[in-house]
Motif scaffolding. Sequence first.
Motif, short mmCIF file in Angstrom:
data_model
loop_
_atom_site.label_atom_id
_atom_site.label_comp_id
_atom_site.label_asym_id
_atom_site.label_seq_id
_atom_site.Cartn_x
_atom_site.Cartn_y
_atom_site.Cartn_z
N VAL A 1 1.59 -1.80 9.65
CA VAL A 1 1.53 -0.47 9.04
C VAL A 1 0.04 -0.19 8.84
CG1 VAL A 1 2.23 0.97 7.10
CG2 VAL A 1 3.72 -0.89 7.87
N PHE A 2 -0.46 0.91 9.42
CA PHE A 2 -1.90 1.16 9.45
C PHE A 2 -2.20 2.52 8.83
CE2 PHE A 2 -5.91 1.78 12.06
CZ PHE A 2 -6.61 0.78 11.40
N HIS B 1 0.42 -10.14 5.35
CA HIS B 1 -0.91 -10.01 4.75
C HIS B 1 -1.39 -8.56 4.78
CE1 HIS B 1 -1.77 -10.43 9.05
NE2 HIS B 1 -2.91 -9.81 8.82
N ILE B 2 -2.38 -8.31 3.91
CA ILE B 2 -3.00 -6.99 3.86
C ILE B 2 -4.46 -7.12 4.28
CG2 ILE B 2 -1.49 -6.07 2.08
CD1 ILE B 2 -3.75 -6.57 0.02
N SER B 3 -5.01 -6.00 4.68
CA SER B 3 -6.43 -5.93 5.03
C SER B 3 -6.95 -4.56 4.60
CB SER B 3 -6.61 -6.10 6.53
OG SER B 3 -7.97 -6.04 6.88
N PHE C 1 0.81 -1.22 0.00
CA PHE C 1 0.00 0.00 0.00
C PHE C 1 0.84 1.27 0.00
CE2 PHE C 1 -3.18 -2.69 2.46
CZ PHE C 1 -4.02 -2.86 1.39
N ALA C 2 0.24 2.33 -0.55
CA ALA C 2 0.75 3.69 -0.44
C ALA C 2 -0.47 4.61 -0.43
CB ALA C 2 1.65 4.03 -1.62
N PRO C 3 -0.44 5.67 0.37
CA PRO C 3 -1.57 6.60 0.38
C PRO C 3 -1.88 7.10 -1.03
CG PRO C 3 -0.06 7.09 2.17
CD PRO C 3 0.62 6.07 1.30
N GLY C 4 -3.18 7.19 -1.33
CA GLY C 4 -3.63 7.67 -2.63
C GLY C 4 -3.93 6.57 -3.63
N GLY D 1 -21.69 9.51 2.79
CA GLY D 1 -22.18 9.23 1.46
C GLY D 1 -21.27 8.41 0.57
N ILE D 2 -20.07 8.07 1.03
CA ILE D 2 -19.17 7.23 0.23
C ILE D 2 -18.67 6.07 1.10
CG2 ILE D 2 -18.40 9.17 -1.19
CD1 ILE D 2 -15.72 9.01 0.34
N ASP D 3 -18.18 5.02 0.43
CA ASP D 3 -17.56 3.93 1.17
C ASP D 3 -16.20 4.41 1.67
OD1 ASP D 3 -19.74 2.45 0.43
OD2 ASP D 3 -18.67 1.13 -0.94
N ASN D 4 -15.99 4.31 2.97
CA ASN D 4 -14.73 4.73 3.58
C ASN D 4 -13.90 3.50 3.90
OD1 ASN D 4 -14.96 7.77 4.16
ND2 ASN D 4 -16.94 6.96 4.77
N ALA D 5 -12.60 3.68 4.00
CA ALA D 5 -11.74 2.53 4.26
C ALA D 5 -10.55 2.91 5.13
CB ALA D 5 -11.22 1.96 2.95
N SER D 6 -10.08 1.92 5.83
CA SER D 6 -8.75 1.95 6.44
C SER D 6 -8.05 0.73 5.86
CB SER D 6 -8.83 1.89 7.97
OG SER D 6 -9.44 0.69 8.39
N ALA D 7 -6.74 0.68 5.99
CA ALA D 7 -5.99 -0.42 5.40
C ALA D 7 -4.79 -0.72 6.28
CB ALA D 7 -5.54 -0.07 3.98
N SER D 8 -4.29 -1.95 6.17
CA SER D 8 -3.11 -2.31 6.93
C SER D 8 -2.31 -3.39 6.21
CB SER D 8 -3.50 -2.80 8.33
OG SER D 8 -4.27 -3.98 8.24
N PHE D 9 -1.01 -3.40 6.52
CA PHE D 9 -0.10 -4.46 6.12
C PHE D 9 0.52 -4.97 7.40
CE2 PHE D 9 4.26 -5.87 5.33
CZ PHE D 9 4.02 -6.89 4.43
#
Length: 156
Positions: free
Chosen positions: A66-67, A92-94, A34-37, A75-83
Amino acid sequence: MKLPFALLTPVMMILLGACAPTASQEQALVDPVFAPGQVWEVAWEDGLKPSTVTIPVLHSNERGMVFYVGEEMQGIDNASASFSAGGDIKPHISINVSKAPYGQKRDCNGLINAPVEVGQTVQGVYAFQTGRGVYGDYVRTGSKKGLSNCTMKRLK
């Protein structure tokens, strides 16, 4: 006071060693995925409408994880992500999605430890009942027992 040359080397080694990180100091984890954006599409086996999400800003990098966390937007689908990697778990990623407009939360987890190119899809799993330890066997052994399939496709 002049130190004899025979003592100079051990004294310098002790002083330099004091500046080096110790085994107890934690090194930052390098996230190869992952990378922001980045933009990802997350699709669910049960047919729930896929979510297109943007990886938010880096929130933390500690304890083998890494979070990335962003600001929730209406009004939009929001997300967080992690490795995650290290210890007895497989890298693994999530991607954790909060679906609009009802805020239904799901997370798709995939075993991977390599960069993901635009257009590439990562196979993953999710559970309807999320709770502590629900993905434990998956991230330790790769077992998908009791879990449903999902995909994470990098769009940008």
